[in-house]
Design an enzyme around this catalytic site. Structure first.
Site, short mmCIF file in Angstrom:
data_model
loop_
_atom_site.label_atom_id
_atom_site.label_comp_id
_atom_site.label_asym_id
_atom_site.label_seq_id
_atom_site.Cartn_x
_atom_site.Cartn_y
_atom_site.Cartn_z
N SER A 131 37.34 59.36 -33.99
CA SER A 131 38.04 58.13 -34.02
C SER A 131 39.47 58.07 -34.56
CB SER A 131 36.85 56.87 -34.85
OG SER A 131 37.21 55.75 -34.16
N ASP A 159 30.13 55.28 -25.13
CA ASP A 159 31.62 54.68 -26.45
C ASP A 159 32.37 54.19 -26.45
OD1 ASP A 159 33.10 54.37 -28.98
OD2 ASP A 159 33.65 56.64 -28.34
N HIS A 201 29.80 57.15 -29.50
CA HIS A 201 31.01 57.50 -30.98
C HIS A 201 30.62 58.96 -31.92
CE1 HIS A 201 35.14 55.95 -32.02
NE2 HIS A 201 34.25 55.35 -33.12
#
Length: 515
Positions: free
Chosen positions: A174, A428, A453
């Site tokens: 991320s 995601d 994700h």
């Protein structure tokens, strides 16, 4: 027990419990990915602190502070080669679980790697100041964080007497995935390669693509699920303006009476939270390792007419997150909460939202072409929050200027870097801000259909999709290539070969069908 509102989906937090932090896991939720399952280590994972400069860009500023890091020496084999793996922590406290868990442990064993995890400045216990005043937060930025990491690498090279042949591979998911790619870009002499999972590279003020992907995820279950959500939000927006006989306060267990507390900001906060606390969060981590609620679970309720009409079904879905806890949608309570400058180890929302207001934007608004999740939280809702929490200078013009600087500095989608593998999943909602196709063979992209994700960062399970297994294998192969100092040859990789084979099969079928 009362829960506070505005969410900003964090690019990774670690808690699943209903805490004052976890209710913010929507729009402004940062990138702090949930930790992996912990494995038993044969050695004790050490915790230590590294002395960092407060401002790497001002030689006259001599203030220093202590940055936490973890070390696992279990796999380190310096006799064969000096391999070092560094996990970059994102917008939350560093989790010691990563030192013994996650997909990176397999290549660590294979290549005899020394493992580090470095906590991000202003998160966890790595704080330069005693409070989080806006004045102090001006030292919180991606550029300062990258300098921290480069300085740390130099420091560990000295502390562990590593030679010039030592090779560092960095990992991040991320926001930390963005940092991993940017670190390799800016310091190729320090970092041999980087694995960037679900890392957004392009900063953007209004990010309507996020909720579009969430809607697309619902559509994979059925179009009926999408239409139910769309109808529910349309009716709900009508009911908050003209309640009639429906008691929305009771139905959604609101902490305040929405017929009394109902400014436009309050209503925006309510509808935005309904979207992000369940739909966005579940979609972002849909079917990830260890997750108990999936998009399928939401849609099972939403298409089940025994729960009542569309609004009642939406309320039933909302209970999955809040249970018996009332939903605090009052905008001023959100502002007050985010204005609290008190430091806690688990606290991250004031810091992360500051970063969105000073660097990235990424506000997941309701401005999609097909507005499935309502219409009442446009970009102004989020930019007003920046001003109300951090001051009048954090206005739209300022944020746009900072976003332009970030994209100019790092390149956005046009990042110029080699020896980085970018990994994204089709579930995601963050993938539109990252690279989803390979444009540089020396920094390939792996786009995994049916994963969410940072899915590839977790250790393998028996339930993993074949394409997820294949993606992890390709990441491990690339790490081996980087450690050998070879050039990446995407065309020769098993992952790329399988994709090319599939394409050739499709082309062959088309040719035959036209004969």
């Amino acid at each position: 027990m009362m829960k506070l509102g505005v969410t900003v989906l964090i690019l990774f937090s670690v808690s699943y419990a209903l805490s004052s932090e976890s209710v913010f896991r929507g729009h402004l939720l940062g990138y702090d990915i949930p930790p992996p399952k912990v494995a038993v280590s044969r050695v004790e994972v050490a915790t230590d602190y590294f002395t960092q400069r407060l401002d790497h860009f001002d030689p006259s500023n001599t203030i220093v502070w202590s940055q936490r890091y973890y070390v696992n020496t279990e796999y380190f084999n310096a006799t064969e080669r000096e391999t070092i793996f560094l996990m970059i922590a994102g917008e939350g406290q560093a989790s010691v679980s990563w030192m013994t868990g996650g997909a990176w442990i397999e290549p660590a064993e294979k290549y005899g790697a020394l493992l580090f995890e470095l906590e991000h400045r202003f998160y966890g216990v790595s704080h330069p100041f005693d409070d989080l005043s806006t004045e102090n937060l001006r030292y919180l930025s991606s550029r300062q964080a990258l300098e921290d990491t480069a300085t740390f690498i130099n420091g560990m090279n000295q502390e562990y007497n590593l030679t010039k042949d030592a090779k560092w591979i960095v990992f991040g998911g991320s926001y930390a995935g963005s940092l991993a790619a940017w670190l390799r870009q800016k310091y190729p002499h320090l970092v041999q390669g980087a694995m960037s999972a679900s890392g957004p590279l392009f900063a953007q003020l209004d990010f309507p693509e996020y909720l579009q992907v969430v809607a697309d995820d619902l559509a994979l279950y059925s179009r009926e699920c999408v239409e139910t959500v769309k109808t529910a939000f349309t009716r709900l927006e009508e009911l908050v303006d003209n309640p009639g006989d429906e008691n929305i306060t009771a139905l959604f267990n609101l902490c305040d009476d929405i017929e009394v507390v109902n400014t436009e900001s309050d209503i925006a906060n309510f509808l935005e939270k309904l979207t992000d606390d369940v739909f966005a969060y579940v979609a972002q981590y849909n079917k990830n390792s260890g997750r108990t609620t999936s998009v399928d679970d939401l849609c099972d309720i939403l298409v089940n007419e025994t729960y009542g009409d569309e609004v009642y079904r939406l309320a039933e879905v909302n209970k999955l997150f809040y249970g018996s806890t009332c939903l605090d949608y009052k905008y001023q309570n959100t502002v007050d909460y985010l204005s609290d400058t008190t430091i806690t180890a688990s606290g991250n929302m004031r810091q992360w939202i500051y970063q969105t207001c000073s660097e990235y934007g990424w506000y997941q608004t309701s401005s999609q072409e097909e507005q499935v999740f309502g219409t009442r939280y446009p970009i102004e809702f989020f930019t007003n929050l920046c001003v109300d929490v951090y001051g009048p200078e954090f206005n739209t013009s300022y944020i746009n200027g900072q976003i332009e600087q970030i994209n100019t500095h790092f390149g956005g989608y046009d990042i110029d870097v080699r020896n980085v593998v970018f990994v994204h999943g089709s579930y995601d909602p963050w993938y539109p801000m990252g690279l989803t196709e390979t444009t540089n063979s020396e920094s390939p992209v792996i786009f995994i259909d049916g994963t969410a994700h940072c899915s590839n960062m977790y250790a393998a399970t028996d339930e993993d999709l074949p394409q997820l297994v294949e993606a992890r294998e390709e990441v491990n192969r690339l790490i081996g290539v980087w450690l050998e100092g070879e050039e990446i040859s995407g065309a020769n990789s098993p992952f790329t070969t399988n994709v090319l084979s599939a394409l050739l099969l499709i082309l062959s079928s088309l040719v035959i069908s036209n004969l």
